[in-house]
Design a protein around this motif. Structure first.
Motif, mmCIF file in Angstrom:
data_model
loop_
_atom_site.group_PDB
_atom_site.id
_atom_site.type_symbol
_atom_site.label_atom_id
_atom_site.label_comp_id
_atom_site.label_asym_id
_atom_site.label_seq_id
_atom_site.Cartn_x
_atom_site.Cartn_y
_atom_site.Cartn_z
ATOM 1 N N GLU A 55 6.812 3.521 6.895
ATOM 2 C CA GLU A 55 7.813 4.428 7.429
ATOM 3 C C GLU A 55 7.726 5.708 6.626
ATOM 4 O OE1 GLU A 55 12.562 4.810 7.186
ATOM 5 O OE2 GLU A 55 11.854 2.961 8.079
ATOM 6 N N GLU A 56 7.580 6.808 7.337
ATOM 7 C CA GLU A 56 7.519 8.082 6.643
ATOM 8 C C GLU A 56 8.899 8.387 6.083
ATOM 9 O OE1 GLU A 56 6.336 12.706 7.468
ATOM 10 O OE2 GLU A 56 5.338 11.143 8.628
ATOM 11 N N ILE A 57 8.942 8.747 4.810
ATOM 12 C CA ILE A 57 10.208 8.997 4.128
ATOM 13 C C ILE A 57 10.997 10.071 4.863
ATOM 14 C CG2 ILE A 57 11.267 9.823 1.977
ATOM 15 C CD1 ILE A 57 8.834 8.618 0.521
ATOM 16 N N GLY A 58 12.247 9.738 5.144
ATOM 17 C CA GLY A 58 13.123 10.678 5.832
ATOM 18 C C GLY A 58 12.944 10.717 7.335
ATOM 19 N N LYS A 59 12.015 9.914 7.866
ATOM 20 C CA LYS A 59 11.771 9.899 9.309
ATOM 21 C C LYS A 59 11.722 8.453 9.803
ATOM 22 C CE LYS A 59 9.065 14.153 9.334
ATOM 23 N NZ LYS A 59 7.795 14.758 9.726
ATOM 24 N N PRO A 60 12.894 7.810 9.932
ATOM 25 C CA PRO A 60 12.905 6.399 10.329
ATOM 26 C C PRO A 60 12.312 6.144 11.719
ATOM 27 C CG PRO A 60 15.122 7.299 10.325
ATOM 28 C CD PRO A 60 14.218 8.344 9.725
ATOM 29 N N ASP A 61 12.217 7.170 12.538
ATOM 30 C CA ASP A 61 11.632 7.002 13.868
ATOM 31 C C ASP A 61 10.110 7.102 13.831
ATOM 32 O OD1 ASP A 61 14.134 6.692 14.955
ATOM 33 O OD2 ASP A 61 14.348 8.813 15.455
ATOM 34 N N ASP A 62 9.545 7.439 12.676
ATOM 35 C CA ASP A 62 8.106 7.623 12.542
ATOM 36 C C ASP A 62 7.508 6.447 11.773
ATOM 37 O OD1 ASP A 62 5.671 8.770 12.822
ATOM 38 O OD2 ASP A 62 6.009 10.400 11.403
ATOM 39 N N ASN A 63 7.465 5.283 12.422
ATOM 40 C CA ASN A 63 6.960 4.058 11.805
ATOM 41 C C ASN A 63 5.553 3.768 12.286
ATOM 42 O OD1 ASN A 63 9.452 3.519 10.544
ATOM 43 N ND2 ASN A 63 10.235 2.624 12.424
ATOM 44 N N ALA A 64 4.778 3.127 11.425
ATOM 45 C CA ALA A 64 3.437 2.680 11.787
ATOM 46 C C ALA A 64 3.272 1.249 11.307
ATOM 47 C CB ALA A 64 2.386 3.576 11.150
ATOM 48 N N VAL A 65 2.415 0.503 12.002
ATOM 49 C CA VAL A 65 2.144 -0.877 11.646
ATOM 50 C C VAL A 65 0.641 -1.102 11.684
ATOM 51 C CG1 VAL A 65 2.557 -3.299 12.212
ATOM 52 C CG2 VAL A 65 4.315 -1.606 12.706
ATOM 53 N N VAL A 66 0.122 -1.817 10.679
ATOM 54 C CA VAL A 66 -1.280 -2.225 10.645
ATOM 55 C C VAL A 66 -1.309 -3.747 10.663
ATOM 56 C CG1 VAL A 66 -3.432 -2.246 9.332
ATOM 57 C CG2 VAL A 66 -1.991 -0.205 9.316
ATOM 58 N N TYR A 67 -2.077 -4.296 11.608
ATOM 59 C CA TYR A 67 -2.261 -5.736 11.716
ATOM 60 C C TYR A 67 -3.691 -6.061 11.294
ATOM 61 C CZ TYR A 67 1.784 -5.300 14.815
ATOM 62 O OH TYR A 67 3.011 -5.011 15.348
ATOM 63 N N ALA A 68 -3.851 -6.956 10.317
ATOM 64 C CA ALA A 68 -5.168 -7.461 9.932
ATOM 65 C C ALA A 68 -5.343 -8.785 10.674
ATOM 66 C CB ALA A 68 -5.242 -7.671 8.429
ATOM 67 N N ILE A 69 -6.370 -8.867 11.519
ATOM 68 C CA ILE A 69 -6.553 -10.066 12.339
ATOM 69 C C ILE A 69 -7.949 -10.656 12.131
ATOM 70 C CG2 ILE A 69 -4.886 -9.244 14.074
ATOM 71 C CD1 ILE A 69 -8.277 -9.454 15.324
ATOM 72 N N SER A 70 -8.042 -11.940 12.395
ATOM 73 C CA SER A 70 -9.332 -12.616 12.390
ATOM 74 C C SER A 70 -9.411 -13.476 13.640
ATOM 75 C CB SER A 70 -9.516 -13.456 11.124
ATOM 76 O OG SER A 70 -8.462 -14.368 10.963
ATOM 77 N N SER A 71 -10.630 -13.628 14.155
ATOM 78 C CA SER A 71 -10.810 -14.377 15.392
ATOM 79 C C SER A 71 -11.540 -15.682 15.133
ATOM 80 C CB SER A 71 -11.590 -13.557 16.419
ATOM 81 O OG SER A 71 -12.961 -13.576 16.106
ATOM 82 N N ALA A 72 -11.453 -16.566 16.089
ATOM 83 C CA ALA A 72 -12.182 -17.836 16.032
ATOM 84 C C ALA A 72 -13.687 -17.582 16.086
ATOM 85 C CB ALA A 72 -11.749 -18.729 17.184
ATOM 86 N N PHE B 267 0.841 -1.192 0.000
ATOM 87 C CA PHE B 267 0.000 0.000 0.000
ATOM 88 C C PHE B 267 0.877 1.242 0.000
ATOM 89 C CE2 PHE B 267 -2.619 -3.241 2.137
ATOM 90 C CZ PHE B 267 -3.749 -3.189 1.339
ATOM 91 N N GLU B 268 0.367 2.301 -0.608
ATOM 92 C CA GLU B 268 1.091 3.570 -0.658
ATOM 93 C C GLU B 268 1.120 4.273 0.698
ATOM 94 O OE1 GLU B 268 2.787 5.100 -3.219
ATOM 95 O OE2 GLU B 268 2.567 3.167 -4.212
ATOM 96 N N SER B 269 0.035 4.124 1.465
ATOM 97 C CA SER B 269 -0.046 4.834 2.739
ATOM 98 C C SER B 269 -0.838 4.024 3.759
ATOM 99 C CB SER B 269 -0.713 6.202 2.546
ATOM 100 O OG SER B 269 -2.091 6.034 2.265
ATOM 101 N N LEU B 270 -0.724 4.428 4.984
ATOM 102 C CA LEU B 270 -1.486 3.825 6.074
ATOM 103 C C LEU B 270 -2.983 3.971 5.813
ATOM 104 C CD1 LEU B 270 -1.459 2.659 9.025
ATOM 105 C CD2 LEU B 270 -1.500 5.026 9.786
ATOM 106 N N THR B 271 -3.400 5.128 5.345
ATOM 107 C CA THR B 271 -4.809 5.384 5.048
ATOM 108 C C THR B 271 -5.324 4.445 3.963
ATOM 109 O OG1 THR B 271 -4.505 7.706 5.655
ATOM 110 C CG2 THR B 271 -6.464 7.170 4.373
ATOM 111 N N ASP B 272 -4.524 4.248 2.914
ATOM 112 C CA ASP B 272 -4.915 3.332 1.835
ATOM 113 C C ASP B 272 -5.070 1.910 2.364
ATOM 114 O OD1 ASP B 272 -4.810 5.426 0.024
ATOM 115 O OD2 ASP B 272 -2.838 4.861 -0.770
ATOM 116 N N ALA B 273 -4.150 1.485 3.207
ATOM 117 C CA ALA B 273 -4.198 0.126 3.764
ATOM 118 C C ALA B 273 -5.464 -0.078 4.580
ATOM 119 C CB ALA B 273 -2.966 -0.137 4.623
ATOM 120 N N VAL B 274 -5.744 0.849 5.481
ATOM 121 C CA VAL B 274 -6.926 0.728 6.340
ATOM 122 C C VAL B 274 -8.192 0.728 5.495
ATOM 123 C CG1 VAL B 274 -8.288 1.899 8.124
ATOM 124 C CG2 VAL B 274 -5.812 1.665 8.398
ATOM 125 N N SER B 275 -8.273 1.612 4.518
ATOM 126 C CA SER B 275 -9.457 1.700 3.665
ATOM 127 C C SER B 275 -9.695 0.393 2.898
ATOM 128 C CB SER B 275 -9.297 2.867 2.687
ATOM 129 O OG SER B 275 -10.394 2.936 1.831
#
Length: 105
Positions: free
Chosen positions: A53-70, A4-12
């Motif tokens: 990771e925001e370009i030029g800001k290695p300390d500004d990372n985000a993670v999206v986890y897609a999960i499913s439950s039983a 995905f290009e961005s966090l917003t795109d991934a979530v959407s």
């Protein structure tokens, strides 16, 4: 795995694929306030992990986890700055495959 290009795109796009519930990662479980549901590490599966990771800001990372439950619930955990992952117990960290980012000198 899709890129995905961005966090917003991934979530959407993940929401379009049925990952509707919003989970918060607590030290010992995932919690969805809308459903008043807690999932222990043995009650959910991590379907995908997307790192941003925001370009030029290695300390500004985000993670999206897609999960499913039983229970048939699919949702997302968004860790916008990898701050919440610092507080997980061992089982949660192992389940979510957390690998701490080592600061560069």
């Amino acid at each position: 795995m899709q890129k995905f290009e961005s966090l917003t795109d991934a979530v959407s796009e993940l929401r379009e694929k049925g990952y509707q519930a919003e989970f918060d990662a607590e030290p010992f479980c995932l919690y969805c306030s809308d459903l008043d549901m807690r999932l222990n590490p043995d009650e959910f599966h991590v379907d995908a992990i997307y790192n941003f990771e925001e370009i030029g800001k290695p300390d500004d990372n985000a993670v999206v986890y897609a999960i499913s439950s039983a229970h048939g619930v699919k949702g997302l955990v968004v860790d916008p700055s990898q701050a919440i992952s610092q507080h997980w117990d061992f089982e949660m960290a192992k389940k979510l495959r957390y690998q701490p980012v080592t600061p560069k000198p």
